[in-house]
Design an enzyme around this catalytic site. Structure first.
Site, PDB file in Angstrom:
ATOM      1  N   ASN A 123      19.777 -33.387  26.689  1.00 40.18           N
ATOM      2  CA  ASN A 123      19.659 -32.951  28.086  1.00 40.18           C
ATOM      3  C   ASN A 123      19.883 -34.159  28.987  1.00 40.18           C
ATOM      4  OD1 ASN A 123      19.080 -31.910  30.555  1.00 40.18           O
ATOM      5  ND2 ASN A 123      17.050 -31.110  30.026  1.00 40.18           N
TER       6      ASN A 123
ATOM      7  N   GLY B  11       9.621 -29.973  35.606  1.00 41.69           N
ATOM      8  CA  GLY B  11       9.332 -31.391  35.402  1.00 41.69           C
ATOM      9  C   GLY B  11       9.103 -31.775  33.960  1.00 41.69           C
TER      10      GLY B  11
ATOM     11  N   GLY C 254      23.653 -18.259  33.737  1.00 47.97           N
ATOM     12  CA  GLY C 254      23.607 -16.938  34.354  1.00 47.97           C
ATOM     13  C   GLY C 254      24.052 -15.785  33.490  1.00 47.97           C
TER      14      GLY C 254
ATOM     15  N   CYS D 175      18.541 -32.978  33.537  1.00 49.93           N
ATOM     16  CA  CYS D 175      17.330 -32.398  34.121  1.00 49.93           C
ATOM     17  C   CYS D 175      17.237 -32.784  35.588  1.00 49.93           C
ATOM     18  CB  CYS D 175      16.077 -32.875  33.408  1.00 49.93           C
ATOM     19  SG  CYS D 175      14.596 -32.268  34.252  1.00 49.93           S
TER      20      CYS D 175
HETATM   21  C1  DHB Z   1      13.783 -28.722  33.737  1.00 48.92           C
HETATM   22  C2  DHB Z   1      14.728 -29.314  32.925  1.00 48.92           C
HETATM   23  C3  DHB Z   1      16.024 -28.848  32.953  1.00 48.92           C
HETATM   24  O1  DHB Z   1      17.019 -29.371  32.217  1.00 48.92           O
HETATM   25  C4  DHB Z   1      16.357 -27.818  33.733  1.00 48.92           C
HETATM   26  O2  DHB Z   1      17.608 -27.369  33.717  1.00 48.92           O
HETATM   27  C5  DHB Z   1      15.421 -27.234  34.522  1.00 48.92           C
HETATM   28  C6  DHB Z   1      14.140 -27.691  34.524  1.00 48.92           C
HETATM   29  C7  DHB Z   1      12.397 -29.191  33.838  1.00 48.92           C
HETATM   30  O3  DHB Z   1      11.651 -29.246  32.879  1.00 48.92           O
HETATM   31  O4  DHB Z   1      12.012 -29.506  34.931  1.00 48.92           O
END
Ligand code: DHB
Length: 318
Positions: A124, A69, A244, A127
């Site tokens: 990003n 999160g 991975g 998420c």
């Molecule tokens: C979170 C953010 C991401 O981009 C991801 O791939 C996994 C988790 C996060 O902080 O929840």
């Protein structure tokens, strides 16, 4: 092993991927982080953020589910504490940014425009655990492009940006195309796949947030496919390949698919020295096939170049 990523020169193509090494301090207990190609810092937001309730992690047979999160200290602390520390250790820093709106991404970009020592910015867009869960920006080409434009418009042009996309789409090439048209310098492929685990003992979701992002070896073939498809469509756009990677051979596969550099993420959680190890193994893999420079291997899985193999097989009537 030197590689160029956009305008940036890196000593080697093995990066610590965003999210699995915080802002690098944890890795420094185990490695000289100046010898990692670059450290991609955990996605940073405008404000401090506590993230999701626990449990946030669930292991599955070949991958990790997380629902962190976007926990983090916010951009002010990042700029005052984390970035100077990384630079003092000789690391090259790619700063991952995340926001709830395109405007927030623009604000983060303008803060980074004033900071010295940022090698690149990773946007990003993918998420899985933000407030609008299940609707990351990267699910829609138009929305992804809007965020890229907001970042590109607020950042100096000598800092390249890489849009990190989600594999949870029907057509990742369409999303990549929108990001390229909106001015991204490169792409970062891939982020996690949205997944879920249920504990049969409690009959409840294993993660407090119910769904979470799946990473680790389970998603590597998806990463290889996405990198390959995007490279096929945009052969001149540099790609950070993640998903991975555990071994030098895994890294080689993503480079062959068309990544210019690769990121090691989930593997760091059980092997914090994975970056130098993967680099060593990659050097051995390249030596074994007689390749002297990483640059010579990038994208070689395309177009029937090696050994006259056809790039695409035509179907035949049976
Ligand atoms: C979170 C953010 C991401 O981009 C991801 O791939 C996994 C988790 C996060 O902080 O929840």
């Amino acid at each position: 092993m030197r590689v160029r990523l956009g305008q940036v020169d890196l000593p080697n193509p093995v990066l610590a991927a965003a999210g699995c090494a915080g802002a690098g301090r944890e890795l420094a207990h185990f490695n000289d982080i100046s010898r990692i190609g670059a450290v991609v810092s955990k996605s940073i937001m405008t404000e401090p953020w506590t993230g999701n309730p626990a449990p946030r992690l669930a292991e599955t047979p070949s991958g990790l589910l997380n629902s962190v999160g976007l926990q983090g200290p916010g951009i002010d602390v990042f700029l005052q504490r984390d970035l100077p520390w990384l630079l003092s250790r000789g690391a090259r820093v790619v700063v991952s940014i995340a926001g709830q709106t395109a405007r927030e991404y623009g604000v983060l970009a303008s803060r980074l425009a004033d900071a010295a020592g940022v090698s690149a910015v990773e946007i990003n867009l993918s998420c899985p655990n933000a407030e609008d869960a299940g609707r990351p920006f990267a699910l829609d080409p138009g929305t992804a492009g809007t965020v890229v434009a907001a970042v590109r418009g607020s950042l100096r042009y000598d800092i390249p940006v890489f849009a990190k996309l989600s594999p949870d789409v029907t057509d990742i090439v369409a999303v990549a195309g929108a990001c390229v048209a909106s001015g991204t310098d490169g792409l970062s492929l891939i982020n996690v796949l949205l997944g879920m685990a249920i504990d049969p003992g409690t009959m409840r979701p294993a993660l407090a947030g119910a769904c979470g992002g799946l990473s680790g070896p389970a998603i590597r073939p998806v990463a290889v496919r996405c990198v390959w498809q995007v490279r096929e469509a945009f052969p001149d756009v540099p790609i950070i390949g993640t998903g991975g990677v555990r071994t030098g051979r895994d890294a080689l596969e993503l480079l062959l698919a068309g990544a210019s550099v690769i990121g090691v993420g989930t593997a760091l959680i059980h092997d914090p020295s994975a970056c130098p190890r993967v680099l060593r193994e990659l050097e051995e893999e390249l030596a074994a096939i007689g390749v002297g420079r990483v640059a010579d291997i990038i994208g070689q899985a395309h177009g029937g170049i090696p050994h006259g193999l056809p790039g695409r097989r035509e179907g035949q009537k049976m």
